[in-house]
Design an enzyme around this catalytic site. Structure first.
Site, short mmCIF file in Angstrom:
data_model
loop_
_atom_site.label_atom_id
_atom_site.label_comp_id
_atom_site.label_asym_id
_atom_site.label_seq_id
_atom_site.Cartn_x
_atom_site.Cartn_y
_atom_site.Cartn_z
N ASP A 1 0.84 -1.21 0.00
CA ASP A 1 0.00 0.00 0.00
C ASP A 1 0.87 1.26 0.00
OD1 ASP A 1 -2.30 1.48 0.01
OD2 ASP A 1 -2.70 1.24 2.15
N ASN B 1 -10.82 -3.01 -5.84
CA ASN B 1 -10.05 -2.03 -6.61
C ASN B 1 -10.71 -1.64 -7.94
OD1 ASN B 1 -6.77 -3.13 -5.48
ND2 ASN B 1 -8.01 -1.41 -4.77
C1 FPP Z 1 -2.01 0.15 -3.38
O1 FPP Z 1 -1.52 1.47 -3.33
C2 FPP Z 1 -1.45 -0.55 -4.53
C3 FPP Z 1 -2.18 -1.17 -5.52
C4 FPP Z 1 -3.65 -1.19 -5.55
C5 FPP Z 1 -1.52 -1.83 -6.66
C6 FPP Z 1 -0.30 -2.63 -6.28
C7 FPP Z 1 0.30 -3.20 -7.50
C8 FPP Z 1 1.63 -3.25 -7.73
C9 FPP Z 1 2.66 -2.79 -6.79
C10 FPP Z 1 2.09 -3.87 -9.01
C11 FPP Z 1 2.26 -5.34 -8.85
C12 FPP Z 1 2.53 -5.97 -10.16
C13 FPP Z 1 2.48 -7.30 -10.42
C14 FPP Z 1 2.78 -7.79 -11.77
C15 FPP Z 1 2.15 -8.29 -9.40
P1 FPP Z 1 -2.56 2.67 -3.38
O2 FPP Z 1 -2.79 3.02 -4.82
O3 FPP Z 1 -3.80 2.28 -2.64
O4 FPP Z 1 -1.78 3.80 -2.66
P2 FPP Z 1 -2.43 4.95 -1.73
O5 FPP Z 1 -3.01 4.25 -0.53
O6 FPP Z 1 -1.25 5.80 -1.38
O7 FPP Z 1 -3.44 5.66 -2.57
#
Ligand code: FPP
Length: 256
Positions: free
Chosen positions: A26, A74
């Site tokens: 996250d 999501n």
């Molecule tokens: C949460 O951060 C992250 C995600 C919803 C996506 C995570 C995906 C990756 C790191 C890529 C992985 C790739 C593969 C191929 C497995 P957020 O967007 O909720 O961050 P925030 O809380 O700061 O808004």
């Protein structure tokens, strides 16, 4: 960086490693915002962080890493971000799978993949097929995954087996239910890590983390690097896992 690793790599440190680590990655959006970049830049940086963490987990002899890439919830994100994430998964898989394979990593996916495009489903299936016999480490990617979905799906599978006369109602015990969940026979996570400062489970592996040690860190996922993983593993090693027993009972078991 290496220096901070040394304690964990100390050969005299015989405390067992976690066999299975589950991570909620996250903080990508906030990481990008702090840099005045679009949120998607944070996801891109998140893939790089994941690559480094997989490499380090492999070097540390971690058997299984399960990462939350995309939750069932999501889909509610802006359409453009969802589209970017889907493309990113395809690109990341295509770019990384050979390297993972050469390093002996078996890649698997949990979650309802039928909601993904045919192209992504194919990239997932190809990665799984190519790497399935690998033994060095297992990387499980939770994509369109939800813990409640997992339990509900297992319930449906088991109910169908009962209806078909293949199982008795009395066969449906914790072991059978656990095995029917998407992680199947894999051992449950020993250590759960959530980056980004929130202290929530967010519908991740609900059944499987019943006895897991929970570690929360403020570090945003794109900044989470090898020394941060070492800190989490060291923290885990300091925990006394009791599985419902008293500390005195554990001391007796240890001295036996
Ligand atoms: C949460 O951060 C992250 C995600 C919803 C996506 C995570 C995906 C990756 C790191 C890529 C992985 C790739 C593969 C191929 C497995 P957020 O967007 O909720 O961050 P925030 O809380 O700061 O808004």
């Amino acid at each position: 960086m290496i220096r901070r690793n040394q304690r964990s790599h100390n050969p005299e440190d015989t405390r067992p490693n976690p066999r299975h680590i589950a991570i909620i990655m996250d903080g990508n959006g906030r990481w990008a915002k702090r840099r005045h970049l679009p949120r998607v830049a944070g996801h891109k940086a998140g893939v790089n962080a994941l690559r480094d963490i997989v490499e380090h987990a492999l070097a540390r002899g971690i058997g299984i890493l399960t990462v939350y890439a995309f939750s069932s919830e999501n889909w509610r994100r802006p359409e453009e971000e969802v589209r970017f994430l889907m493309d990113l998964f395809i690109t990341a898989l295509q770019e990384q799978v050979q390297d993972l394979h050469e390093n002996g990593v078996a890649v698997g996916f949990i979650g309802d993949r039928l909601a993904f495009s045919k192209k992504l489903q194919k990239a997932i299936a190809d990665a799984e097929t190519l790497t399935q016999a690998n033994k060095a480490m297992r990387l499980m990617v939770a994509a369109n995954y939800g813990g409640r979905w997992d339990i509900a799906t297992a319930c449906r599978t088991l109910a169908a087996a009962v209806a078909a006369g293949k199982l008795e109602v009395t066969d449906l015990d914790e072991t059978r239910i656990g095995r029917t969940l998407s992680l199947g026979e894999l051992p449950e996570p020993d250590l759960f890590i959530r980056t980004g400062g929130e202290q929530r489970i967010s519908n991740y592996l609900l059944w499987q983390i019943a006895y897991t040690e929970l570690y929360f860190t403020d570090v945003l996922w794109p900044d989470f690097s090898a020394p941060d993983l070492d800190l989490a593993i060291d923290w885990y090693k300091e925990r006394q896992r009791r599985f419902g027993r008293t500390p005195e009972q554990l001391a007796d078991i240890d001295s036996a």
